[in-house]
Every structure is written in C-alpha cells, then in structure tokens.
Design a protein around this motif. Structure first.
Motif, mmCIF file in Angstrom:
data_model
loop_
_atom_site.group_PDB
_atom_site.id
_atom_site.type_symbol
_atom_site.label_atom_id
_atom_site.label_comp_id
_atom_site.label_asym_id
_atom_site.label_seq_id
_atom_site.Cartn_x
_atom_site.Cartn_y
_atom_site.Cartn_z
ATOM 1 N N TYR A 52 -4.735 37.956 -5.375
ATOM 2 C CA TYR A 52 -5.374 39.155 -5.173
ATOM 3 C C TYR A 52 -6.889 39.004 -4.395
ATOM 4 C CZ TYR A 52 -2.931 40.556 -9.197
ATOM 5 O OH TYR A 52 -1.969 40.918 -9.909
ATOM 6 N N ASN A 53 -6.943 37.729 -3.772
ATOM 7 C CA ASN A 53 -8.082 37.014 -2.943
ATOM 8 C C ASN A 53 -7.707 36.685 -1.549
ATOM 9 O OD1 ASN A 53 -10.709 37.430 -4.740
ATOM 10 N ND2 ASN A 53 -9.427 36.218 -5.882
ATOM 11 N N ALA A 54 -6.441 37.245 -1.247
ATOM 12 C CA ALA A 54 -5.786 36.807 0.293
ATOM 13 C C ALA A 54 -5.627 35.451 0.446
ATOM 14 C CB ALA A 54 -6.685 37.365 1.162
ATOM 15 N N GLY A 55 -5.122 34.651 -0.468
ATOM 16 C CA GLY A 55 -4.958 33.451 -0.597
ATOM 17 C C GLY A 55 -3.262 33.117 -0.827
ATOM 18 N N LEU A 56 -2.904 31.746 -0.537
ATOM 19 C CA LEU A 56 -1.330 31.712 -0.712
ATOM 20 C C LEU A 56 -1.141 30.530 -1.612
ATOM 21 C CD1 LEU A 56 -0.180 32.093 3.053
ATOM 22 C CD2 LEU A 56 0.252 33.613 1.203
ATOM 23 N N PRO A 94 10.466 32.671 0.393
ATOM 24 C CA PRO A 94 9.914 32.001 1.464
ATOM 25 C C PRO A 94 8.948 32.652 2.255
ATOM 26 C CG PRO A 94 12.185 31.701 1.460
ATOM 27 C CD PRO A 94 12.037 32.702 0.340
ATOM 28 N N GLY A 95 8.799 34.234 1.783
ATOM 29 C CA GLY A 95 7.767 35.027 2.488
ATOM 30 C C GLY A 95 6.443 35.049 2.090
ATOM 31 N N VAL A 96 6.226 34.362 0.721
ATOM 32 C CA VAL A 96 5.001 34.509 -0.183
ATOM 33 C C VAL A 96 4.391 33.160 -0.138
ATOM 34 C CG1 VAL A 96 5.958 36.759 -1.277
ATOM 35 C CG2 VAL A 96 5.812 34.486 -2.192
ATOM 36 N N GLY A 97 4.784 32.228 0.306
ATOM 37 C CA GLY A 97 4.268 30.870 0.218
ATOM 38 C C GLY A 97 5.035 29.851 0.320
ATOM 39 N N TRP A 98 4.830 28.597 -0.384
ATOM 40 C CA TRP A 98 5.641 27.409 -0.191
ATOM 41 C C TRP A 98 6.113 26.826 -1.346
ATOM 42 C CZ3 TRP A 98 1.546 28.905 2.707
ATOM 43 C CH2 TRP A 98 1.776 29.060 4.202
ATOM 44 N N SER A 118 2.644 38.611 -0.023
ATOM 45 C CA SER A 118 2.295 38.000 -1.368
ATOM 46 C C SER A 118 1.437 39.038 -2.244
ATOM 47 C CB SER A 118 1.489 36.748 -1.253
ATOM 48 O OG SER A 118 0.982 36.409 -2.320
ATOM 49 N N MET A 119 0.694 39.739 -1.278
ATOM 50 C CA MET A 119 -0.131 40.792 -2.178
ATOM 51 C C MET A 119 0.792 42.017 -2.542
ATOM 52 S SD MET A 119 -3.782 40.684 -0.015
ATOM 53 C CE MET A 119 -4.616 41.243 -1.482
ATOM 54 N N LYS A 120 1.558 42.464 -1.836
ATOM 55 C CA LYS A 120 2.689 43.435 -1.862
ATOM 56 C C LYS A 120 3.469 43.293 -3.001
ATOM 57 C CE LYS A 120 4.369 45.805 1.549
ATOM 58 N NZ LYS A 120 5.048 45.826 2.784
#
Length: 854
Positions: A612-616, A631-635, A690-692
């Motif tokens: 929620y704070n634009a981090g991954l 794969p689209g939201v982090g590692w 990630s946020m969506k």
C-alpha cells in the motif's frame, strides 16, 4: 521504597473548548486516523515525538500556555472540529459492513483471546507479528462494526526494549509501563469500585484487575495481576510478556484462558463465540465447560464438551515447534487437580485432553487441546493450512492429509494503520472514497491506474527520504548510547543515500528467518552495494528472544558487517524494532526482503504493508508470498523447494546465490532503468500491478469478513441452538455419545463395482453393504472414495462421493449406492468409508469416528 498512605489520580486540565480531546485520546481510533494524529502533533510536535506518540501523556504534559493559545487559533479549532465530527460520524455509523449484511446488534457476542495485542507504539503490550496481527484484527473488527471484544493480559513491563553493546550483542531493558499516562482505563463496578476477578492458581487464589482499551467501536479488556492481595510471585505474574519459566507461562495462560472467561462473565457480556488466537488461551474451553456444567448439573463432561466445542474457533499461527505451548504433566498436576475434579474427570482423563507424544515421552499440548475443543481450526495462509494438516495428521490417523480438519484464512494488515499520510492523500484524490471503508473490494484498486507515475513516484521518493532522515537520527542516538567514537557518531549523519535503491528486512530474529543470508558472499555483496552508478542499501531491524542465543548471534553478525568500511555507509541495523520503526520502513523502502526456510513462515505480514506504500517484495515462496507471488508483482527466491535439515547448508548456498542473481540481473537494473523523465517505468509497472492485484486481499478487512462469514456467525447459530436451548443440546450430545458407543460395531461388509475397465468420461456404479449395528442410515454418511494410486498401490488425492441409502437392509446390514465419474486416464482406486452424520456437526471428521472398507 516508601509506601504511600493515599493515591491521587491527576488528569489533564483542558480548556472547555477542547473538552473532548481526552475522549479522542483514550480511543485508539486516532492510531489509524491521520487527521487526529496531526491535531495532537500541532499541540506540541517535540512533545508528541518525545511521548512516543501518546496523546494521553501529551495532554498531561503540554503547557497551559499552549492549550490557551490553540483555543485562539482559528485554524486549530477548525481542525479540532473536523476531528470531532469525523470521530462522531465513525462511532455512530449505521451503514457498516456487519449491519448491512447481518442487521443491527446492541451488544458484542464474539470474544477474541490473544496473549498479546500490538495496537500502537506507546502501548507496549506486544512482542511481534502475533500481537500486531491481533491488533489489526481488532481495528478491522471496529471498522466493520463486528460485535466483538478483545481479551488479553496487561503487562507492567511489556516486552523488552532492545539495545546493543559495543560488540553488537543484544541487551534487554524492561522499563515500567505507566498506566496512568497510557490510553488504557480501569473498569469499575456499579458501586464505583475497581472490578476484580479471581482465579485458582494451584492452592491459592489470584486476584486480577480489569482494564479497558477503546479501539474504535469495540473494547479490548485486559487482566492485571498487580493486586495487593496477591503473593509476590502472583503479583508479578503479568510483569513481562513471554517472561519467566514454564511455571510462570502456564500461570499466565491460566489467567488468560480461565480468568478471561470469568472477566467476560463479570462484565455481563454473553460471549456466544470464542476465538483463540494461538493456543495460549486454550484453557478457556475447559472453564466454559466447567461453568456450563455448574449451570446444567445433569450434563456430563463429554456431553458439555460436545456442545461447547461447536462454538469455538482456533487459529494456529506457527509450524515451528518452539512456538507451540507444551507443558510437563508435573505442572498440570500442580495447577489443575481442582479443575479435573470439578469436571468429573480422572487425572489420566484430564491429561488425555492435551496429550501429545514427543517420541519417548508425552507432554500436555495446548494446541492439541484447542484442536479437540474447537469447531473450526485454521492456519494463516494457504500453504500454512497444508503444513498444519501434515503437522497434526497424527491426531486423525485414518484421515487423508487433505481432509485433516484444518482450513486456512490468510492473514492481512489493517491498511489505514500502515499506509503513509502522503499515500493516503494520493488515494483520496484518485480512488473511490470507499478505499477507507471497503478495502476488500477489488474494483476500488483498479483506479490505481488513474494515479500518474510522476505523482506516485514523487510520494514514494518523499517517504524514502524521510526513512533515511529517520534512520540517520536514530543511528546517531544508538552510537552515542553505545559509546562509539565521535567520528562514528558524526558519520551516522551521512549514512544511506536518499536516492538509492533501499531494501528493508525487519522481523523477529528467529534463526529460520535467515537474516544473515544476504551476507553469505561478502565480496559479491560489496560489488552490489558499492556500484557508483547503481548503489544499493539495506536497513535491518528486529529483536531476538532473550533466550535465543543463535538469534542474538545473527544480530551481532549483521551489526559487525555494518561497521566494516565497505558496508558502513549502506548497511544499517536499527535498534529496538517497534511499530514506529516498522512504519517508517514499510512506508519508505523500495523493496521488502524475506528469506525464511520454507515452510516455516506461517504467514508473515510485514511485506503486505509495503504493497500500500508503493513498495515491492522479494521473498522465498513461503507464507503469504506463496499465494501472492506472480512475476508481475515482485520477485521469488527459488521455486518453492523444500530441503531436509541435513541439506540446510546447501540450501543457504543455493538460495543466497539465487538472491544475488536476482539483485544483479533483475531488481537493480529494473530500478535504475530510467527514461528522460528519470522515472523507472518498468519498476512502476510492477508497483501498479502489485497494488491492483494484491491490495484487496491482503488486508484485515477481508480477513475479518472471512472469519465472520465462515466461522463467527455459524458458531453463534450453534450456540443459540445447543447452548441457549439446553434440551436441544442434550439431545445432540446424547446422540454423539450414542454414536461413539456404537461405532465399534460399524463395518463395511461388501463393496461391488460395476466395471473394472472404463474409458475417460465413463462411470461405474458402486454399491456397499454396511453393518450399522445399533445405528440407523440417517445416523451415518456412507461415501465412496475414489482417487489415483501411488507406487505402493495406495489411494492418494482421493475425492469423497456421498452414497445414497438404497432402501434395502437385512439384519442391520444396509445397502448404499452411488455413481463414480472418471475424467482422466490411469489406474484408479475405490474404497468406501462411513462417517457420523448430523446437520449440527461442523465437520464429521472432528469426531474422530471413521470406518473404512477392509
């Protein structure tokens, strides 16, 4: 020490125009309302920080001159009115989630028991993730208007305060909590006297005060053993969270479980549903049975247990044995002889309620008892649910692993407590206003695409810069306290780069979390950190349990690495990890790192907060990340492999190399790949995804809605059917006991299958003749069980199909039949089993009664 002859409560003297500030201060809604926090900050910013963000203490210390001045300040008074209006609107709202879905309520009927509650920094009644999760549970319960109360203990010293010596080794301090200046208030009875409950502790009586914490619309009630009538050892029982020896621990759990039930009753609350947040409070089930039997003398223990268990919920929080509450039978005998006599049990029968084989000896296990005394049990992530089924399958030896009666509800976080004020302001401008009240709605988060990259990135960069400034200030104080050289102190003011890729790692320093994995190859890490074009920096924080020497060594190792010349500017360890440190970190880091040994992380919630704070996130596929990752939201570190204990050294090597590879080849290039506008477009694409995709699920609004819909409301219905209507309950309990007595005579006599070779899409008829002994067909559920075969020819991954009674019987042997469909090729096996059947059973497998063919 001097004993006072009198005690006087001194409260702040507020101008009449500000008379409701205390009401706001004593309700922890301010802890997730940015407007309220800003109002208190305006009174005296330095004092607000110095008070550990405690408005009660702030109002007690702020100067009268400041108070008089703000009354004359039109801007402040307008701000004050907004806060009061918002508070009143929140407290009186009728269009809440619960009322919309289930109608009005006028009293709580759900009691949520937890050993710790992490609600805000100044109220140090928690140690880590379990407590913060419990606090977030209460906050969402308030937002959703769930008719729930919290039940716990109030600790005089709380959990320890951490500091490091010159060698970087953790030391512990235990400062006293000053209840008079905290947002917690004593509870008084109708005569104006302090409310007190009593609990038997071995051959003595413990007296405990009751305190209340207002958490929005709901209340948290806490028990405090600091009573003058108690002997010294009992008086100190609630000094420390998770302190003392095993005798202290079992006594704390007696106070929480048995005392908690007595407190709820003393408060006049009819708790229909009880939720055990971990096994610490498992004794509540026995006290509830005890009270039911006193009120209904004709019920035996077994009858009462069968009824009361239908109204309890148990949440397991750890797959790590050290986190499970087990006690020797010597402590059980010392503390519970009175109880097993009251329950009409023998010593051996009482021991069996929690008996767990440990390989050569047995212990009394609170989780075992909680499982036996609950209608619903859940793990805290999808993977943890499966791990828990494996872990506790020994209790259900004839049940396939996937049917062990442990479900899962994935943890979440209370979004408004963890999102930064800057990000919240951005959400206010671009998202549906319902983001604050309906975070579990996926449609709301689709509007993340409306936020321009420039604005989203600017807000995040601002929070990263604040994190760096906070870290420098905190680190300087640490170095001064540790007595480091003046040059080191001055250098602390220049650590970290506010524009560099910033990675956070903060959690309890249990060894399975592998905080030192990053340092497996210091030379390779040196190259990463000191790349002048693409620098990387790491912020660590966390506490080890005072008795966890290996965990303390991990901290010392990281601190010593951070003091090396090549790392000291870019690797930082922040002391005394608490909710303030956590908030700065999750709001400011670019990426959250998590490296547990799969599958030992039950859930983990820290990484959820960065969403929620634009981090991954970059994590091993364990806990929540195993179901969140794509794969689209982090590692992901690795592909979900699990290693044996013998291969842990190999595992650390492989996964550390995987982490370095991710950093070198993907994470760092993605962060520093900038366009002409200096925006990391590919990085931001992941942030948006990630946020969506994750925001609507990994929050406690969704989590508490699940608990309410799947567990609480059903348990409340069973309470009304079986407890409030005791005669109906007696019928059900007697039926249970009758089935148990007759079960030994159940036998599947014959099974026939219409065809032993079929094509995909075909069916086969299955018929079974079952000897029911003294039972009737409506007492049982007969099922065909079909699945693939393993190399030993045993059924695996089976599916149960209910069989119908064919209205044929001979001498107590009844015919049942069904049809099995085959939708894939290969060898398939079929068996038949019998289970008890009654609509009041939450899960027939919980009875432990199952009979297989053959």
């Amino acid at each position: 020490m001097i004993n006072p002859v009198a005690k006087i409560d001194v409260t702040p003297k507020l101008p009449p125009e500000l008379n409701r500030l205390l009401e706001v201060a004593y309700n922890l809604r301010w802890s997730w309302d940015h407007e309220s926090q800003a109002l208190f900050r305006r009174l005296d910013n330095d004092l607000w920080v110095e008070s550990d963000y405690n408005p009660v203490l702030l109002l007690g210390k702020v100067s009268q001159e400041n108070l008089d001045n703000v009354v004359q300040d039109k801007s402040f008074m307008a701000h004050y009115k907004r806060v009061i209006d918002s508070f009143d609107e929140y407290m009186s709202a009728k269009d809440t989630w619960y009322r919309t879905n289930y109608g009005d309520h006028d009293a709580p009927f759900i009691a949520y028991f937890s050993m710790e509650f992490g609600l805000t920094t100044c109220f140090k009644n928690y140690s880590g993730g379990l407590g913060v999760l419990a606090g977030d549970h209460l906050k969402s319960a308030s937002d959703l208007d769930i008719p729930l109360i919290g039940v716990g203990l109030l600790y005089q010293e709380g959990y320890f305060q951490q500091y490091l010596n010159q060698d970087g080794y953790q030391q512990e301090l235990y400062p006293m909590n000053d209840y008079a200046n905290l947002p917690v208030q004593p509870v008084y009875d109708a005569d104006g006297k302090r409310m007190v409950i009593t609990v038997p502790i071995a051959n003595r009586t413990l007296y405990a005060y009751i305190w209340k914490v207002a958490v929005g619309r709901i209340n948290l009630y806490l028990l405090d053993a600091n009573h003058p009538n108690n002997d010294a050892d009992l008086h100190d029982l609630t000094d420390r969270l998770y302190g003392g020896d095993r005798r202290t621990r079992i006594r704390q759990e007696i106070l929480l479980g048995i005392g908690g039930i007595r407190m709820v009753n003393a408060l006049g609350i009819n708790a229909k549903v009880l939720h055990m947040n971990e096994g610490h409070s498992a004794l509540l089930a026995l006290e509830r049975i005890h009270l039911f039997m006193k009120h209904h003398p004709k019920f035996t223990f077994d009858e009462a247990r069968n009824i009361i268990a239908t109204t309890s919920v148990y949440t397991i929080h750890t797959p790590v044995p050290a986190g499970l509450e087990r006690f020797g039978f010597d402590l059980i005998d010392e503390h519970f002889e009175w109880l097993w006599k009251e329950l009409g049990l023998t010593r051996s029968q009482f021991h069996d309620l929690g008996r767990e084989p440990m390989g050569g000896y047995d212990l009394f296990s609170m989780p075992v008892m909680a499982l036996k005394m609950s209608a619903s049990t859940n793990g805290v992530s999808a993977l943890h649910g499966l791990v828990s089924q494996d872990m506790w399958q020994w209790m259900f030896p004839q049940v396939p692993r996937q049917e062990v009666p442990i479900d899962s509800i994935t943890n979440g976080i209370h979004m408004q407590s963890w999102v930064s004020a800057d990000m919240a302001s951005l959400f206010d401008r671009y998202l549906d206003p319902a983001w604050q009240t309906n975070a579990a709605n996926p449609a709301i988060w689709e509007d993340i695409d409306r936020i321009p990259d420039t604005e989203l990135w600017r807000v995040h960069e601002r929070r990263r810069a604040r994190l760096v400034a906070f870290t420098r200030t905190r680190l300087k104080k640490q170095f001064i306290h540790r007595g480091l050289a003046q040059a080191d102190v001055e250098e602390a003011e220049e650590v970290l780069n506010p524009e560099a890729l910033t990675i956070g790692f903060a959690r309890r320093f249990a060894t399975y979390k592998r905080a030192t994995l990053l340092f497996r190859d210091p030379v390779r890490l040196d190259r990463l950190i000191n790349n002048p074009d693409r620098p990387v920096q790491f912020i660590f924080a966390g506490k080890a349990h005072p008795h966890d020497q290996p965990g303390k060594e991990f901290i010392r190792e990281i601190v010593n690495y951070s003091s090396l010349p090549e790392f000291r500017h870019a690797v930082v360890f922040l002391e005394n990890y608490d909710m303030t440190v956590a908030r700065y970190m999750v709001q400011g880091v670019d990426m959250w790192l998590n490296t547990p040994r799969r599958p030992k992380e039950a859930s983990g919630t820290s990484g959820m907060k960065v969403i929620y704070n634009a981090g991954l996130n970059c994590s091993v596929l364990d806990g929540w990340w195993a179901e969140a990752y794509s794969p689209g939201v982090g590692w992901a570190i690795g592909a979900g492999e699990q290693y044996s204990v013998e291969d842990e050294e190999l595992q650390d090597y492989i996964e550390s190399q995987a982490l370095y590879n991710l950093l070198e080849r993907d994470i760092i290039p993605t962060f520093y790949d900038r366009g002409r506008d200096n925006l990391p477009r590919n990085w931001m694409s992941k942030v948006r995804a990630s946020m969506k995709s994750l925001s609507s699920f990994f929050n406690t609004d969704r989590m508490v809605e699940e608990y309410t819909t799947r567990y609480y409301m059903r348990a409340a219905e069973r309470y009304e059917e079986l407890v409030e209507d005791a005669e109906n309950g007696k019928d059900y309990a007697d039926w249970r006991l009758g089935v148990e007595a007759a079960w030994k005579d159940i036998a599947v006599k014959e099974v026939s299958v219409s065809s032993h070779a079929v094509n995909v899409g075909d069916t086969a008829d299955v018929e079974a003749w079952v000897d029911l002994g003294k039972l009737m067909p409506n007492d049982v559920c007969v099922q065909a069980y079909s699945g693939s075969l393993d190399t030993a020819g045993m059924l695996i991954n089976g599916k149960a199909i209910n069989m119908d009674y064919a209205n044929e019987h001979q001498n107590g042997v009844y015919k049942f039949k069904t049809t099995v469909h085959f939708d894939s090729t290969g060898e398939r096996g079929i068996s038949v089993r019998v289970l008890p059947n009654d609509f009041k059973l939450t899960d027939p497998i919980l009875t432990g009664l199952i009979q297989w063919a053959g």
